[in-house]
Write a protein that holds these residues in place. Structure first.
Motif, PDB file in Angstrom:
ATOM      1  N   HIS A 119       0.519  -1.253  -0.074  1.00  0.00           N
ATOM      2  CA  HIS A 119      -0.171   0.302  -0.403  1.00  0.00           C
ATOM      3  C   HIS A 119       1.214   1.400  -0.546  1.00  0.00           C
ATOM      4  CE1 HIS A 119      -3.779  -1.850   1.045  1.00  0.00           C
ATOM      5  NE2 HIS A 119      -2.878  -3.173   1.655  1.00  0.00           N
ATOM      6  N   ALA A 120       1.993   1.159  -0.906  1.00  0.00           N
ATOM      7  CA  ALA A 120       2.761   2.285  -0.230  1.00  0.00           C
ATOM      8  C   ALA A 120       2.315   3.316  -0.767  1.00  0.00           C
ATOM      9  CB  ALA A 120       4.424   2.124  -0.982  1.00  0.00           C
ATOM     10  N   ARG A 121       1.740   3.666  -2.111  1.00  0.00           N
ATOM     11  CA  ARG A 121       1.265   4.869  -2.723  1.00  0.00           C
ATOM     12  C   ARG A 121       0.171   5.855  -1.976  1.00  0.00           C
ATOM     13  NH1 ARG A 121       2.792   5.247  -7.878  1.00  0.00           N
ATOM     14  NH2 ARG A 121       4.387   3.591  -8.761  1.00  0.00           N
ATOM     15  N   GLU A 122      -0.887   5.246  -0.530  1.00  0.00           N
ATOM     16  CA  GLU A 122      -1.423   5.684   0.093  1.00  0.00           C
ATOM     17  C   GLU A 122      -1.004   6.211   0.949  1.00  0.00           C
ATOM     18  OE1 GLU A 122      -4.493   2.433   1.139  1.00  0.00           O
ATOM     19  OE2 GLU A 122      -3.998   0.511  -0.650  1.00  0.00           O
ATOM     20  N   PRO A 123      -1.601   7.520   1.466  1.00  0.00           N
ATOM     21  CA  PRO A 123      -1.392   8.763   2.406  1.00  0.00           C
ATOM     22  C   PRO A 123      -1.111   7.624   3.523  1.00  0.00           C
ATOM     23  CG  PRO A 123      -2.230   9.848   0.497  1.00  0.00           C
ATOM     24  CD  PRO A 123      -2.324   8.409  -0.064  1.00  0.00           C
ATOM     25  N   LEU A 124      -2.468   7.170   4.167  1.00  0.00           N
ATOM     26  CA  LEU A 124      -2.843   6.877   5.478  1.00  0.00           C
ATOM     27  C   LEU A 124      -1.876   5.668   5.886  1.00  0.00           C
ATOM     28  CD1 LEU A 124      -4.326   7.304   7.868  1.00  0.00           C
ATOM     29  CD2 LEU A 124      -6.433   5.539   6.871  1.00  0.00           C
ATOM     30  N   TRP A 125      -1.795   4.926   4.589  1.00  0.00           N
ATOM     31  CA  TRP A 125      -0.797   4.308   4.750  1.00  0.00           C
ATOM     32  C   TRP A 125       0.790   5.081   4.939  1.00  0.00           C
ATOM     33  CZ3 TRP A 125      -0.457  -2.152   5.782  1.00  0.00           C
ATOM     34  CH2 TRP A 125      -2.122  -1.468   5.887  1.00  0.00           C
ATOM     35  N   ARG A 126       0.904   5.462   4.335  1.00  0.00           N
ATOM     36  CA  ARG A 126       2.942   5.976   5.009  1.00  0.00           C
ATOM     37  C   ARG A 126       2.644   6.601   6.517  1.00  0.00           C
ATOM     38  NH1 ARG A 126       2.085   7.274  -0.791  1.00  0.00           N
ATOM     39  NH2 ARG A 126       1.107  10.225  -0.239  1.00  0.00           N
ATOM     40  N   LEU A 127       1.332   7.448   6.758  1.00  0.00           N
ATOM     41  CA  LEU A 127       1.109   7.988   7.693  1.00  0.00           C
ATOM     42  C   LEU A 127       1.409   6.465   9.325  1.00  0.00           C
ATOM     43  CD1 LEU A 127      -1.725  10.334   7.232  1.00  0.00           C
ATOM     44  CD2 LEU A 127       0.432  10.242   7.522  1.00  0.00           C
ATOM     45  N   LEU A 128       0.633   5.476   8.367  1.00  0.00           N
ATOM     46  CA  LEU A 128       1.012   4.445   9.684  1.00  0.00           C
ATOM     47  C   LEU A 128       2.849   4.368   9.067  1.00  0.00           C
ATOM     48  CD1 LEU A 128      -1.974   4.461   9.360  1.00  0.00           C
ATOM     49  CD2 LEU A 128      -1.532   1.533   9.617  1.00  0.00           C
ATOM     50  N   VAL A 129       2.990   3.775   8.448  1.00  0.00           N
ATOM     51  CA  VAL A 129       4.542   3.122   8.372  1.00  0.00           C
ATOM     52  C   VAL A 129       5.392   5.081   9.227  1.00  0.00           C
ATOM     53  CG1 VAL A 129       6.725   3.568   6.796  1.00  0.00           C
ATOM     54  CG2 VAL A 129       4.471   2.454   6.174  1.00  0.00           C
ATOM     55  N   GLN A 130       4.998   6.222   9.234  1.00  0.00           N
ATOM     56  CA  GLN A 130       5.804   7.201   9.625  1.00  0.00           C
ATOM     57  C   GLN A 130       5.561   7.068  11.725  1.00  0.00           C
ATOM     58  OE1 GLN A 130       4.667  11.441   8.735  1.00  0.00           O
ATOM     59  NE2 GLN A 130       6.071  10.369   6.422  1.00  0.00           N
ATOM     60  N   HIS A 131       4.755   6.676  11.939  1.00  0.00           N
ATOM     61  CA  HIS A 131       4.398   6.475  13.155  1.00  0.00           C
ATOM     62  C   HIS A 131       5.652   4.971  13.863  1.00  0.00           C
ATOM     63  CE1 HIS A 131       1.827   5.898  16.522  1.00  0.00           C
ATOM     64  NE2 HIS A 131       2.972   4.958  16.817  1.00  0.00           N
ATOM     65  N   VAL A 132       4.931   3.659  13.004  1.00  0.00           N
ATOM     66  CA  VAL A 132       5.910   2.864  13.646  1.00  0.00           C
ATOM     67  C   VAL A 132       7.868   3.246  13.351  1.00  0.00           C
ATOM     68  CG1 VAL A 132       7.453   0.192  12.825  1.00  0.00           C
ATOM     69  CG2 VAL A 132       4.934   0.968  12.902  1.00  0.00           C
ATOM     70  N   GLU A 133       8.324   3.855  11.887  1.00  0.00           N
ATOM     71  CA  GLU A 133       9.654   4.334  12.368  1.00  0.00           C
ATOM     72  C   GLU A 133       9.563   5.048  12.869  1.00  0.00           C
ATOM     73  OE1 GLU A 133      10.261   6.089   8.490  1.00  0.00           O
ATOM     74  OE2 GLU A 133      10.574   3.928   7.114  1.00  0.00           O
ATOM     75  N   MET A 134       8.891   5.861  13.528  1.00  0.00           N
ATOM     76  CA  MET A 134       9.227   7.188  14.986  1.00  0.00           C
ATOM     77  C   MET A 134       8.884   6.799  15.704  1.00  0.00           C
ATOM     78  SD  MET A 134       7.065  10.795  15.167  1.00  0.00           S
ATOM     79  CE  MET A 134       5.846   9.539  16.334  1.00  0.00           C
TER      80      MET A 134
END
Length: 435
Positions: A119-134
Motif C-alpha cells: 500500500h506504498a502509494r496510499e497516504p494513510l499507510w504512509r502515516l502508519l509507516v511513519q508512526h512505526v519508524e518514529m
C-alpha cells in the motif's frame, strides 16, 4: 477481523492502558499513553491487522486489566510500594523492551512492513509507516540492553532522541494528521465513551494531557546519557578478585562471607539506616547531596530499603552503585573500585575524586576501610578523606549476612562521627533469616 472490530479493540485497549497507568504511574507511562491515544484518534488499528497485533503486543495489561507479563507485574509492585520514580521508570523500560523484542520475534513488525509495501502509494499507510519508524524503528539498542551491555535507560534515551529527530525532520504530515484528529475529536466527536470503550473526546483529552506531561521523560533521557559508560551489567555469578589484589596473602584471614560480598556486591540484598549527630551535620549532608548529586540527608528510626548494583568497566574495574529508597526518593552512591599498585582506590568519576583506602583485616574476619589520600582531578587535597571509615563485619551466626558500618568523623578521628550509615546485606538465599 473487520476495521470496526479492530478499532473497538483499540478503544478498549486505550481504556485499560489509561486505568493501569492511573493506578501505576511513571514518567515513561506518559509517553506510552501519548502514543496510544494518538493511534486511537488516527484509527490506525482498524486500517491494518498486523499493526493492531503489534500495538496489542506492547500493552502492559491483558483484557482483564492485569499485568500481562512478569516484568509488568514487577513494575506494578514498584508503584504499589511507592518506590522512587527512577526505579519505576527502569522497570517500565525493562518490561517494554522485552515486549518489543517478543513482538519482533513473533514477526508482527515484519508482517506490518510487508503489508505496508503493498500500500506504498496510499497516504494513510504512509502515516502508519511513519508512526512505526518514529517509535519502534528508533529503538536500535534494545537487544544490547536486554543482554546487559547497554543500560536500559541509555537504550531508551537513544530511542527518544532519534524519535524526536525523526518527528521534527520527516513526520510533519503525521503530526498534522494527529493535530487535525484531536481538534475534530474535541469539537465534533464521532464516538462517545461506551461500556469500557474510550470515545474520541476522552482520547483527545488523554492525548493533550500526556503531551503536556511527557516532557518529564527528559529526566529518563538524562539518566540514560549519564549511565552510558557505567559498564557491563553483571550476573550474580560474576566475581572480582578485589580483596586478593589489595591484601595479598592477608586475604586468607578475611571471613568467607566478607570475601564473597566484595567479590560481587550486586548479588546481595540490602537495607540501611542513617543517623546524624546533630542538625548542623545533617545540613552539611544536605548541602553535599545537592552539590555532588550523591549522598543522602534523610534519617530516622526505620531502615531504608535499597539495592547494590555492580557493573564491569572495560578495564576490568568494578563500578559499584549503592541505592537507597528514602521515602520515595532515590539516593545514590556511585563509584568505581580499582586496585593500583596493590592499593584499593574508590574513584568518583563524575566528581573527579580519587580516594585511596587503607584496608585492614579485623579480628572477627571483617574489614576496616579507612580513607587516606584524596585527590581531585589529580590534585592532592587536604586530609578530608581520613574522616571516612567503613567497617564490614560478618554476621555473628552462620547466616550469609554482613553488616557494613560507615562513619564520617571530624578530621582524622572517625570515632567522633558526624554521621553514621549502617548497611545490612544478605544473599537472596538467606532472605528467610532476615526479619
Amino acid at each position: 477481523m473487520s476495521f470496526e472490530r479492530r478499532h473497538r479493540a483499540c478503544r478498549r485497549a486505550l481504556g485499560l492502558l489509561a486505568d493501569f497507568y492511573r493506578a501505576n504511574p511513571c514518567r515513561m507511562a506518559r509517553v506510552h499513553l501519548l502514543a496510544a491515544s494518538a493511534v486511537t484518534l488516527g484509527r490506525f488499528w482498524g486500517v491494518s491487522e498486523p499493526f493492531a497485533r503489534l500495538g496489542a503486543a506492547v500493552m502492559p495489561v491483558d483484557e482483564r486489566g492485569q499485568p500481562r507479563t512478569r516484568e509488568w507485574a514487577s513494575y506494578a509492585r514498584a508503584c504499589e510500594e511507592h518506590l522512587p520514580w527512577e526505579v519505576r521508570d527502569e522497570r517500565w523500560i525493562e518490561a517494554h523492551i522485552r515486549d518489543v523484542a517478543r513482538a519482533r520475534e513473533q514477526g508482527h513488525e515484519a508482517a506490518f512492513l510487508e503489508e505496508a509495501r503493498a500500500h506504498a502509494r496510499e497516504p494513510l499507510w504512509r502515516l502508519l509507516v511513519q508512526h512505526v519508524e518514529m517509535t519502534l524503528g528508533a529503538r536500535l539498542f534494545d537487544q544490547p540492553a536486554l543482554a546487559g551491555a547497554v543500560p536500559g535507560e541509555t537504550a531508551m534515551a537513544h530511542g527518544l532522541a532519534l524519535s524526536l529527530s525523526r518527528m521534527l525532520s520527516a513526520c510533519w504530515s503525521l503530526l498534522r494528521h494527529y493535530a487535525f484528529a484531536t481538534v475534530r475529536a474535541l469539537c465534533v466527536p464521532r464516538e462517545r465513551d461506551d461500556a469500557g470503550l474510550v470515545g474520541e473526546r476522552r482520547a483527545a483529552w488523554l492525548l493533550l494531557g500526556s503531551f503536556l506531561t511527557a516532557w518529564t521523560a527528559a529526566s529518563v533521557y538524562r539518566r540514560g546519557v549519564k549511565a552510558v559508560h557505567r559498564g557491563q551489567s553483571t550476573r550474580p555469578s560474576d566475581v572480582w578478585p578485589l580483596l586478593a589484589s589489595a591484601l595479598g596473602p592477608e586475604v586468607a584471614r578475611v571471613d568467607p562471607r566478607v570475601r564473597r560480598f566484595y567479590a560481587n556486591p550486586g548479588a546481595w540484598n540490602t537495607r540501611a539506616s542513617v543517623t546524624f549527630s546533630s542538625l548542623p551535620a545533617r545540613m552539611m549532608a544536605w548541602v553535599a547531596t545537592r552539590l555532588f548529586g550523591q549522598g543522602l540527608f534523610e534519617q530516622g528510626p526505620c531502615t531504608f530499603p535499597g539495592r547494590f548494583r555492580t557493573f564491569r568497566r572495560a578495564d576490568g574495574s568494578m563500578h559499584f552503585v549503592r541505592e537507597l529508597y528514602c521515602d520515595g526518593v532515590l539516593r545514590e552512591f556511585d563509584s568505581d573500585f580499582i586496585v593500583r599498585g596493590g592499593r584499593l582506590h574508590e574513584v568518583f568519576v563524575e566528581q573527579g575524586l580519587d580516594l585511596e583506602l587503607d584496608v585492614h583485616v579485623l579480628e572477627d574476619g571483617g574489614l576496616r576501610l579507612r580513607g587516606g589520600t584524596l585527590r581531585w582531578h589529580g590534585l592532592r587535597m587536604p586530609p578530608f578523606g581520613r574522616g571516612v571509615e567503613f567497617r564490614i563485619h560478618p554476621a555473628s551466626d552462620d547466616s550469609e549476612r554482613v553488616d557494613i558500618i560507615g562513619t564520617l568523623g571530624r578530621g582524622s578521628v572517625p570515632e567522633t562521627a558526624l554521621g553514621r550509615i549502617h548497611y545490612e546485606a544478605w544473599l537472596a538465599s538467606a532472605e528467610a533469616s532476615v526479619g
